[in-house]
Design an enzyme around this catalytic site. Structure first.
Site, PDB file in Angstrom:
ATOM      1  N   TYR A   1     -18.608 -37.092  -2.724  1.00 48.37           N
ATOM      2  CA  TYR A   1     -18.303 -37.924  -4.076  1.00 48.37           C
ATOM      3  C   TYR A   1     -18.724 -39.501  -3.689  1.00 48.37           C
ATOM      4  CZ  TYR A   1     -15.538 -34.151  -6.166  1.00 48.37           C
ATOM      5  OH  TYR A   1     -14.960 -32.990  -6.633  1.00 48.37           O
TER       6      TYR A   1
ATOM      7  N   LYS B   1     -20.778 -29.730  -2.073  1.00 45.79           N
ATOM      8  CA  LYS B   1     -20.525 -29.619  -3.714  1.00 45.79           C
ATOM      9  C   LYS B   1     -20.775 -31.086  -4.126  1.00 45.79           C
ATOM     10  CE  LYS B   1     -17.345 -30.293  -6.852  1.00 45.79           C
ATOM     11  NZ  LYS B   1     -16.908 -31.513  -7.208  1.00 45.79           N
TER      12      LYS B   1
END
Lengths: 305, 305, 305, 305, 305
Positions: E172, E204
């Site tokens: 992220y 991810k």
């Protein structure tokens, strides 16, 4: 054969292991001053500390690590001290010819740190691998990072001790001090005391100047009339501050200067009870013949003191 | 033979190993006060803390580490406490003659740190090697670095315990406190409590003054009428704050002062239930004969209390 | 014999070792509430957290560590929780008489840290040595130092687990929160959730107030009509936030207050599904007889809930 | 068969283990330049350092880690150097086809750090697992974080040594330097010296410019007439600064440029005594045929020097 | 039986141990998408990240850790990912019914850190104890603390590898980026590349937006005409940036949104070559029946892609 003087010096390290005492004896029993209890060490860390051109351009053969080993051997120095890379480059070639001291931490001058602190650039394991007789470590008493250095040194002395390696501490006051204060007599004596308390077997400081930095110390120097006028006076105070002379204390020469200035300074140190000299730039930046002559003269002064 | 009083004191450490209790007994069973449950310790860390001239120039023989061992032995002190170097220099020579306490951390006064914190300058392994009966560690409750010190101490106590070594904690409040607050009665008692909670076997604090630093504490002292007027009153509160007297608490003398002032202070401490004194500068900065006399007088006061 | 309720509680810890479950069972099977699945713990860390006079002057026998062991035993508490020194002082004397929880970290109030964080003042090894059934650790969710605390706790839980010791987490939100926010219902529930996610076996929080600190949470409380008006409502939300009631959650009483106020608060907690109480100052600062009565009443409330 | 030149180079590493020398020999005995003592290395860390599009969009097949292995093999490079993930992705597929260097630390350009410092992103254990012949590590001399990097490198070299892996040090001055200063001749030579002192077996620096950053160095360059006008002059000084040519020093090409510019630069390096080139973007961002041609031309220049 | 597609995927991890490949196969061979090479993971860390009410009040049964295991099992997800406490609470009860991923670090939103960084809240040893098939770790590329995270991840991957556990990296971007920049196409692709280089087995990221944050990247996207207009375009660039599609990359759904919006987004991802989805809030905050339907639809989209 160990001389009485060397035996006496070793007696001050009686709490230490035979291994440590053996390596101190190796230092004292090598070279021109063997057995006198005096010692002259050749240190070459300027390549790291000041950069290669500033260090070696005055005498280009000195760019080669072999040069310094040979200079140390031929001049009859008690030991040669250098950072990891320089020892690694030539230690095998000159194995057994001169006692080695691995300098475990080093600073560079590419930029400044807020709190002066050297980087630990080598390990006790490296010293063992390279057959050294001692390790070297630099502290900056007065620096905001001094606790870090003192604690690193504690660990290093502990580990070195497990390998029978004595510790040589370079004590350079720096940080929250005036420029003159870095070599003030009270500060240099304090740095020597700290080094001894930290467990240094051999202490290396700069020659102190006739100046007192700390006001609390000034009062005491005046009240008790501690003499500081001559180099011999000041050296005497520093040696006394090193456990009343029961720890080996040697002095560096500092910046390059004329031969006569170097010798004059060494005479003062010898008169004050210095155990010897550690002489880098003043040796290896001179042409080899001159360096050999200078080192011989320095040794002669210490021998006669 | 262990006296009933010593047995009683040892009973307060019943969760500890026989090894720890044996070393506490060694401390209590040595010197002039042997078996009384009282103790006087000679601490010499001023060379590190204040520099050599300020510490030793008033009595030049004290530059020599041997001097302090001999003073501790001849005066009948229960123990001698010093940093690594000083113990290393003379421990072998005086082996078995006086219980030793290795001070594991030390501060210097060459410069100040924003958050006061001593450097850890020696290891539990050193204490074991030098035959010590205990380790010493200084905390600065109130310092912004106190958590670091408390955590270092936790590790040290844990390691010392594995070697049967009890821990002596020097608790000097410092940092976010007024100058008077550093020896305020509420603060000194708090420092003693913290030391006990951290696992100290013996606590060393400064004699508290008749002053209360913290407003929350002030309310409580007033509400419950805790007396703080005399030294004896204040010592009593500190001893009570050290697990209701179930931990050994001793007091230092602080700055050099007149013999009568020292003795008067010690009388107050003894009256308040102090387990003894720890006396450095007031002892070793006097000429040896005077120091022996003073220490004998201090011991006599504690013996009679 | 283990009751059905205790078996049910143990089933929520089914991923844990038999050792952990055995120690949780020891906690639940001791004292007046044995076998009920409820528990009341006596915690005494105020000497460290607030200083000795503020903690013990209201009831001077409590200066003595033995006092608290005896109070915990005589009152029928499930366990006694304290820092290292206090347990060390009396654990041997009272061995086997009451389950012990070693509080591994503690804060003092001599000065403030920018980012609130307790010092780790004891080790899992100490808990094992002292025969404890669990370790305790305080986190300050909301503090700038929370990640450090969460990571220390992770290491401690991992080590405690290797010794079959469950972990009790004191969760006190602090730092970047309003004063009211520290006990806001959303914040307390969040702190309970974090504690459970970190692996706490037992969670200790303060009783939440009817106030919501975080605007994002406020929207959700309103949208889904989560009731927060009564203590029972709020306790219910906190218990639900602790894995839908599948982790033991207990509540402290906070500041000293009147007996009736304490009991009223406990009734609300019990009605909301609290597993019990943890009660320090409200117990040991009262005269012993009053404290025994109060603790008995508190236990009775939980038993009947 | 080992050539005389390779034997000579290995003799400079005589203090090192046979394992280290064997791996240096593997590097020197692979590919087009095998046995010449010259080497060309293909490094691909730009995906990490500059992001994927900036690195690979100019030649999309290069998004695939296999591409670089195949380019290194087909071009006859001595070795391929990359971060952990890229080696992991293809090392098994190309096992034994080209010597590998695992770059242990890397920087990204998503944001800047106050004190430039790469993250250590892989371990010596990974290098062993992947069958590498050496590890790579980047230092930023001049950065406020340099001590941290020097100390990490010390640990890494020590660990690599235990596995017989030589260390390749990328030395990029950065931090408290002017933009031009980062490639100033005095600074690049200083960075090479530091790398050697830290124990690097192979040093990688950027081609130096005819500019002197440090005033102290400037005086020395002028006083001793150290030539810096041509690339060959400057390379010669850097090689001399690397233990008088007794450490392998190679030069990168920097930003993508025209083929002729690349070759002209390499000719200067070769004339000055460079041991070879390390060429990333200039190789893999060109279409494969062009890259193979360029690398062949570069090797030819070094072979003939 | 392992399908050809799964065999192909495993071939990209050929440098890894059989243990790692076995666990990747377990992930790919479980649930509705078993054997297709596609995967949908149910992650539930919102209790820690956003607090319990914000996470679970929309669907109160989800306060219970058992709920999520059962949802993951019944929906046919490939794996369930959660922090330590949530797995601990239910792993034994559901042992062997669904592959588990232990999320080793987590952030809370009670307060903000200057440099975003999650706390490491669980250990690889916990993952082994709980029978997990992989560990999860979140990095914030762009944060001033990214080097710390990259180095923690290096240690964790190394340790996980020793236990045959593959690593799933949540990447992220955050910190020195604009709000839009956190999901800019160049930044997301860069984060995927970094994750792969750090050794992630599965990456991810969030679905990228049609926006380019970095000016250097913008020039390259324009020069080489990299399409970014549709979700499929952008997913394709991210997958290409993950070693040309040779690392498994999956995308999250982000904030709760309408069913149709979720499915539309997933269709774009599937068209662009995503290996699957990771879907938390959009699943467990819906009533159970709706959640099962949604997850089934998402799986169907990926299966058909």
């Amino acid at each position: 054969m160990v001389t009485d003087r060397v035996k006496q010096i070793l007696s001050w390290y009686s709490s230490d292991s035979v291994g440590i005492k053996t390596n101190i004896a190796r230092l004292l029993n090598h070279g021109s001053l063997s057995g006198t209890g005096k010692l002259v060490i050749l240190p070459v860390d300027q390549g790291f500390e000041h950069g290669p051109a500033r260090s070696f351009a005055p005498n280009p053969p000195s760019y080669d690590p072999d040069y310094h080993f040979q200079l140390g051997i031929d001049s009859g120095c008690n030991a040669y001290a250098a950072p990891l890379g320089a020892l690694d480059a030539s230690a095998d070639k000159f194995a057994g010819q001169i006692p080695l001291i691995l300098k475990l931490n080093n600073s560079d001058t590419l930029s400044k740190l807020e709190n002066p602190c050297s980087a630990v650039t080598a390990s006790v394991k490296d010293a063992v691998r390279l057959g050294c007789v001692a390790i070297g470590y630099t502290i900056y008493p007065g620096s905001g990072a001094r606790n870090l250095m003192f604690e690193e040194l504690r660990e290093i002395i502990l580990e070195a001790r497990e390998h029978g390696l004595p510790s040589v501490v370079w004590a350079y006051p720096r940080g929250a001090l005036s420029k003159d204060g870095e070599t003030a007599i009270d500060v240099v004596a304090y740095a020597a005391q700290i080094s001894c308390q930290l467990g240094a077997h051999i202490v290396k400081v700069k020659p102190p100047k006739d100046f007192i930095e700390q006001s609390e110390a000034k009062k005491v120097f005046e009240k008790y009339g501690i003499p500081t006028k001559t180099m011999a006076d000041r050296i005497r105070h520093v040696v006394q501050s090193a456990f009343n002379g029961k720890r080996i204390v040697i002095f560096s020469g500092g910046e390059t200067k004329s031969t006569e200035d170097v010798l004059e300074e060494v005479r003062g140190m010898a008169a004050g009870g210095s155990f010897g000299s550690i002489m880098g730039r003043n040796a290896f930046q001179r042409p080899r013949a001159e360096a050999l002559k200078l080192l011989a003269d320095v040794m002669e002064i210490h021998r006669k003191a």
